[in-house]
Design a protein around this motif. Sequence first.
Motif, PDB file in Angstrom:
ATOM      1  N   VAL A  92      51.919  75.104  60.011  1.00 18.79           N
ATOM      2  CA  VAL A  92      52.534  75.502  60.765  1.00 18.79           C
ATOM      3  C   VAL A  92      51.824  75.052  62.341  1.00 18.79           C
ATOM      4  CG1 VAL A  92      53.844  77.307  62.233  1.00 18.79           C
ATOM      5  CG2 VAL A  92      53.785  77.513  59.780  1.00 18.79           C
ATOM      6  N   ARG A  93      50.615  75.366  62.516  1.00 15.60           N
ATOM      7  CA  ARG A  93      50.055  75.199  63.877  1.00 15.60           C
ATOM      8  C   ARG A  93      49.124  74.037  63.766  1.00 15.60           C
ATOM      9  NH1 ARG A  93      51.310  80.325  62.727  1.00 15.60           N
ATOM     10  NH2 ARG A  93      49.364  80.841  61.451  1.00 15.60           N
ATOM     11  N   ARG A  94      48.574  73.437  62.729  1.00 15.13           N
ATOM     12  CA  ARG A  94      47.542  72.553  63.070  1.00 15.13           C
ATOM     13  C   ARG A  94      48.497  71.291  62.905  1.00 15.13           C
ATOM     14  NH1 ARG A  94      45.713  76.557  63.954  1.00 15.13           N
ATOM     15  NH2 ARG A  94      43.626  77.594  63.569  1.00 15.13           N
ATOM     16  N   LEU A  95      49.125  71.278  61.776  1.00 17.77           N
ATOM     17  CA  LEU A  95      49.797  69.764  61.488  1.00 17.77           C
ATOM     18  C   LEU A  95      51.215  69.900  61.682  1.00 17.77           C
ATOM     19  CD1 LEU A  95      48.113  68.853  58.414  1.00 17.77           C
ATOM     20  CD2 LEU A  95      47.259  68.584  60.515  1.00 17.77           C
ATOM     21  N   HIS A  96      51.848  70.760  62.141  1.00 18.40           N
ATOM     22  CA  HIS A  96      53.452  71.087  62.534  1.00 18.40           C
ATOM     23  C   HIS A  96      54.290  70.623  61.632  1.00 18.40           C
ATOM     24  CE1 HIS A  96      51.528  70.553  66.928  1.00 18.40           C
ATOM     25  NE2 HIS A  96      51.301  71.906  66.638  1.00 18.40           N
ATOM     26  N   LEU A  97      53.935  70.515  60.497  1.00 18.12           N
ATOM     27  CA  LEU A  97      54.970  70.091  59.228  1.00 18.12           C
ATOM     28  C   LEU A  97      55.967  71.049  59.141  1.00 18.12           C
ATOM     29  CD1 LEU A  97      52.093  68.756  56.468  1.00 18.12           C
ATOM     30  CD2 LEU A  97      53.705  67.391  58.235  1.00 18.12           C
ATOM     31  N   PHE A  98      55.734  72.250  59.322  1.00 19.48           N
ATOM     32  CA  PHE A  98      56.561  73.224  59.325  1.00 19.48           C
ATOM     33  C   PHE A  98      57.919  73.016  60.241  1.00 19.48           C
ATOM     34  CE2 PHE A  98      58.702  77.667  60.780  1.00 19.48           C
ATOM     35  CZ  PHE A  98      58.898  78.067  59.551  1.00 19.48           C
ATOM     36  N   VAL A  99      57.632  72.236  61.246  1.00 23.25           N
ATOM     37  CA  VAL A  99      58.945  72.029  62.046  1.00 23.25           C
ATOM     38  C   VAL A  99      59.268  70.567  62.273  1.00 23.25           C
ATOM     39  CG1 VAL A  99      59.010  73.990  63.561  1.00 23.25           C
ATOM     40  CG2 VAL A  99      57.412  72.066  64.238  1.00 23.25           C
ATOM     41  N   GLU A 100      58.143  69.712  61.891  1.00 19.35           N
ATOM     42  CA  GLU A 100      58.301  68.000  62.004  1.00 19.35           C
ATOM     43  C   GLU A 100      58.453  67.525  60.902  1.00 19.35           C
ATOM     44  OE1 GLU A 100      54.878  66.350  63.906  1.00 19.35           O
ATOM     45  OE2 GLU A 100      55.056  67.902  65.695  1.00 19.35           O
ATOM     46  N   ASP A 101      58.723  68.122  59.861  1.00 21.19           N
ATOM     47  CA  ASP A 101      59.113  67.429  58.445  1.00 21.19           C
ATOM     48  C   ASP A 101      60.306  68.404  57.713  1.00 21.19           C
ATOM     49  OD1 ASP A 101      58.956  66.308  56.032  1.00 21.19           O
ATOM     50  OD2 ASP A 101      57.666  67.793  55.048  1.00 21.19           O
ATOM     51  N   ALA A 102      61.196  67.427  57.384  1.00 20.61           N
ATOM     52  CA  ALA A 102      62.458  67.830  56.969  1.00 20.61           C
ATOM     53  C   ALA A 102      62.335  68.796  55.661  1.00 20.61           C
ATOM     54  CB  ALA A 102      63.508  66.711  56.531  1.00 20.61           C
ATOM     55  N   GLU A 103      61.144  68.474  54.961  1.00 15.58           N
ATOM     56  CA  GLU A 103      60.870  69.485  53.620  1.00 15.58           C
ATOM     57  C   GLU A 103      60.081  70.623  54.108  1.00 15.58           C
ATOM     58  OE1 GLU A 103      60.796  65.962  52.923  1.00 15.58           O
ATOM     59  OE2 GLU A 103      62.739  66.238  52.355  1.00 15.58           O
ATOM     60  N   GLN A 104      59.696  70.486  55.163  1.00 14.23           N
ATOM     61  CA  GLN A 104      58.830  71.589  55.876  1.00 14.23           C
ATOM     62  C   GLN A 104      57.380  71.507  55.072  1.00 14.23           C
ATOM     63  OE1 GLN A 104      62.045  74.672  56.255  1.00 14.23           O
ATOM     64  NE2 GLN A 104      60.759  75.337  57.795  1.00 14.23           N
ATOM     65  N   GLY A 105      57.165  70.521  54.575  1.00 17.35           N
ATOM     66  CA  GLY A 105      55.764  70.087  53.921  1.00 17.35           C
ATOM     67  C   GLY A 105      55.636  70.994  52.541  1.00 17.35           C
ATOM     68  N   LEU A 106      56.889  71.429  51.970  1.00 16.02           N
ATOM     69  CA  LEU A 106      56.656  72.123  50.768  1.00 16.02           C
ATOM     70  C   LEU A 106      56.510  71.093  49.494  1.00 16.02           C
ATOM     71  CD1 LEU A 106      59.967  74.547  50.361  1.00 16.02           C
ATOM     72  CD2 LEU A 106      57.576  75.129  50.921  1.00 16.02           C
ATOM     73  N   ASP A 107      56.642  69.976  49.714  1.00 13.68           N
ATOM     74  CA  ASP A 107      56.481  68.889  48.752  1.00 13.68           C
ATOM     75  C   ASP A 107      54.964  68.574  48.452  1.00 13.68           C
ATOM     76  OD1 ASP A 107      56.840  67.924  51.058  1.00 13.68           O
ATOM     77  OD2 ASP A 107      57.882  65.964  50.183  1.00 13.68           O
ATOM     78  N   VAL A 108      54.028  68.949  49.698  1.00 17.91           N
ATOM     79  CA  VAL A 108      52.748  68.499  49.760  1.00 17.91           C
ATOM     80  C   VAL A 108      51.985  69.822  49.677  1.00 17.91           C
ATOM     81  CG1 VAL A 108      52.974  66.206  50.625  1.00 17.91           C
ATOM     82  CG2 VAL A 108      52.819  68.303  52.241  1.00 17.91           C
ATOM     83  N   ALA A 109      52.589  70.867  49.758  1.00 20.36           N
ATOM     84  CA  ALA A 109      51.898  72.207  49.963  1.00 20.36           C
ATOM     85  C   ALA A 109      50.818  72.523  48.740  1.00 20.36           C
ATOM     86  CB  ALA A 109      52.815  73.240  50.044  1.00 20.36           C
ATOM     87  N   SER A 110      50.995  72.229  47.564  1.00 24.58           N
ATOM     88  CA  SER A 110      50.038  72.657  46.485  1.00 24.58           C
ATOM     89  C   SER A 110      48.591  71.889  46.942  1.00 24.58           C
ATOM     90  CB  SER A 110      50.838  71.941  45.150  1.00 24.58           C
ATOM     91  OG  SER A 110      51.957  72.797  44.887  1.00 24.58           O
ATOM     92  N   ARG A 111      48.962  70.410  47.179  1.00 24.07           N
ATOM     93  CA  ARG A 111      47.800  69.679  47.396  1.00 24.07           C
ATOM     94  C   ARG A 111      46.919  69.998  48.454  1.00 24.07           C
ATOM     95  NH1 ARG A 111      47.411  63.013  47.846  1.00 24.07           N
ATOM     96  NH2 ARG A 111      45.028  62.926  48.685  1.00 24.07           N
ATOM     97  N   VAL A 112      47.774  70.625  49.321  1.00 24.50           N
ATOM     98  CA  VAL A 112      47.255  71.143  50.596  1.00 24.50           C
ATOM     99  C   VAL A 112      46.301  72.182  50.297  1.00 24.50           C
ATOM    100  CG1 VAL A 112      47.399  72.330  52.987  1.00 24.50           C
ATOM    101  CG2 VAL A 112      48.694  70.256  52.369  1.00 24.50           C
ATOM    102  N   VAL A 113      46.701  72.976  49.295  1.00 28.97           N
ATOM    103  CA  VAL A 113      46.092  74.345  48.986  1.00 28.97           C
ATOM    104  C   VAL A 113      44.868  73.812  48.145  1.00 28.97           C
ATOM    105  CG1 VAL A 113      46.065  76.185  47.319  1.00 28.97           C
ATOM    106  CG2 VAL A 113      47.942  76.070  48.871  1.00 28.97           C
ATOM    107  N   GLU A 114      45.077  72.864  47.350  1.00 25.25           N
ATOM    108  CA  GLU A 114      43.801  72.342  46.585  1.00 25.25           C
ATOM    109  C   GLU A 114      42.654  71.808  47.583  1.00 25.25           C
ATOM    110  OE1 GLU A 114      43.184  73.018  43.410  1.00 25.25           O
ATOM    111  OE2 GLU A 114      45.253  73.709  43.076  1.00 25.25           O
ATOM    112  N   THR A 115      43.063  71.092  48.475  1.00 27.86           N
ATOM    113  CA  THR A 115      42.003  70.492  49.450  1.00 27.86           C
ATOM    114  C   THR A 115      41.437  71.588  50.252  1.00 27.86           C
ATOM    115  OG1 THR A 115      43.740  68.638  49.708  1.00 27.86           O
ATOM    116  CG2 THR A 115      41.961  68.603  51.345  1.00 27.86           C
ATOM    117  N   MET A 116      42.206  72.734  50.500  1.00 27.54           N
ATOM    118  CA  MET A 116      41.736  73.923  51.475  1.00 27.54           C
ATOM    119  C   MET A 116      40.657  74.716  50.434  1.00 27.54           C
ATOM    120  SD  MET A 116      44.751  75.031  53.684  1.00 27.54           S
ATOM    121  CE  MET A 116      43.828  76.238  54.624  1.00 27.54           C
ATOM    122  N   ALA A 117      41.255  74.844  49.046  1.00 27.60           N
ATOM    123  CA  ALA A 117      40.332  75.851  48.346  1.00 27.60           C
ATOM    124  C   ALA A 117      38.930  75.999  48.238  1.00 27.60           C
ATOM    125  CB  ALA A 117      41.028  75.783  46.940  1.00 27.60           C
TER     126      ALA A 117
END
Length: 545
Positions: A494-519
């Motif tokens: 939401v606040r660092r990359l703004h995918l929540f508002v700038e991406d039509a899928e709201q980043g749902l399709d990349v969310a799992s990989r984002v979690v794996e990168t952050m973990a």
Amino acid sequence: MSGTGSFSPEARAESIHRIDHEGFDVLVVGGGVMGCGITREATLRNYKTALVSRGDFASEANGHSFGLVRSGFDRLRRYGLRVGLRALREGRTLSSLAGHLFSPRFLLLVSQREDDLHSRAHRLGLLLCDLLSGSPASLRALGDGELGEAEPLLRLEGAERALLRHGYVVDGDRLSLSNARWAYAHGAAVANYVALVGFIKDGGRIVGAHLRDALTGERFGCRAKVVVNAAGQDWDDVRLLDDPSTSRRLRFTNASNLIVKRDRLPLSHTIVIEPKGGRSVATVPLGNCVAVGQADTGHVEDHGSTHASAPDVAHLLEVVNRHFPSSSLAMEDVLVSYPSSRPEMVGRSRKPRVATDHAILLSPSGLFSVVCGELLTYRATAEELMDMVSDVLHYGHGMRVSFLSGSSFEPLEGSFDEELRKSMLADMTKRGLEAGVADHLLSLYGSRYEEVLSISEADHQLREKMKPGLPHIWAEVPYSVTHECAVTLEDVMVRRLHLFVEDAEQGLDVASRVVETMAPLLGWDEGMKALQLSLYRRLVAESRP
Ligand SMILES: Cc1cc2nc3c(=O)[nH]c(=O)nc-3n(C[C@H](O)[C@H](O)[C@H](O)COP(=O)(O)OP(=O)(O)OC[C@H]3O[C@@H](n4cnc5c(N)ncnc54)[C@H](O)[C@@H]3O)c2cc1C
């Protein structure tokens, strides 16, 4: 001095330890642009400063703002000479100190044609303001041909005309973060997800605060000579913790916002439509989406509801469809709808005063409360507040204090001038980055883009785009954690990359990989990874109509 490491979750833990064990000159409560700006201002004056925010930085009013800043002339007309001139001065100051976040833009204004005399006086006022603010003389009516080229789908109705005019678009999230990061790097203790839950008093005077870590539930205290309440919409709640008998001073006007895919409303400019007798509707292109919003749609009691009302959404669609008839937007096109509320200060008179500028109160127990209704004037408000705090530190605590505000000439981190911009773009092109990616990195990180790219040196896959059609690269995810203190999936999306508002899928399709990168960076186990994903999916589901 602490704060020499990067602004990471370890920095947060170290800050909490300091807040718990050391005494401070100033404790600031609230991680919006106001609280972060005050923290930087206090740190610049060499006061030992701590900042706590109940949620992430910029997670409340900041996060809802479209960041539109029109010329000081609007303030001048609406709020008088003093506020108007202050806004003009701040526009000039901030665009020179934080150009990448506070960038001058042309806004397309669709307004009603006025009678000749009025219209000429208005235009003269705007031109004078442009001159005073040092911006290019920008007010210009567009002829049919030019308008057709600028925005081919836009249709004017009745007595409307289109004006191209000067303004700014501000990234309020990044502005807050930038101030907080700077303050941490220069010695302040800074912690997101830490809430003030009460005050420590001695003989009726505030001498500190009781705090709670929202991530662990742990409670601790902070001793401070001065506590500043910059809790935005929760301003009154914090004031009531100090004095339960005090009266509320804020009420809220509603704003309605929705997001549609950009291919359904293909715009190039930020457009502000001022319908006859109605309130302005703004359309703002954001990545592969467009946000549409209208402020001041009425008063609300509950400023925490999750959806814009159906009539408000229908009204926004109707205004947009009248001006962009070929789009024929329908309810099904609305990806996200959300309300937000903007505080109004209730004055002593019966008529409420809109807090578009700012207000500062000092309670009998010594709590400073500050509220600011405009991103544009946050720095000037922080400066004014710190002058008052300096008086208390000097006369009440015998401290040597400073009335010099470095924030009016010290650039914010990452800022650059045109020459540096060109050389940074050339550097990124040489390193093989696409022009869109280079522009994106500069607008988010400014001259700190180098830090983002250095993360991808060991792993070149991190230079890949997160998804087609968007300029974000994977290196930004670990960077958000290790250099921007993101501690949840929502913080990143939401606040660092703004995918929540700038991406039509709201980043749902990349969310799992984002979690794996952050973990690995945050020590998340399988349970925590699943929790982060489900919380983000719920947030997305709740945002959809
Ligand atoms: C819908 C909307 C549109 C807007 N559009 C524009 C615009 O186009 N242009 C413009 O210039 N301005 C705009 N604004 C105004 C601008 O967003 C605000 O002026 C600005 O964000 C206010 O910042 P703030 O720091 O005072 O409050 P906030 O951003 O609300 O921050 C308050 C902070 O206090 C924290 N907090 C609350 N309670 C506690 C507690 N007990 N303990 C610790 N922390 C606490 C919160 O977590 C939050 O981080 C808009 C505002 C809204 C709502």
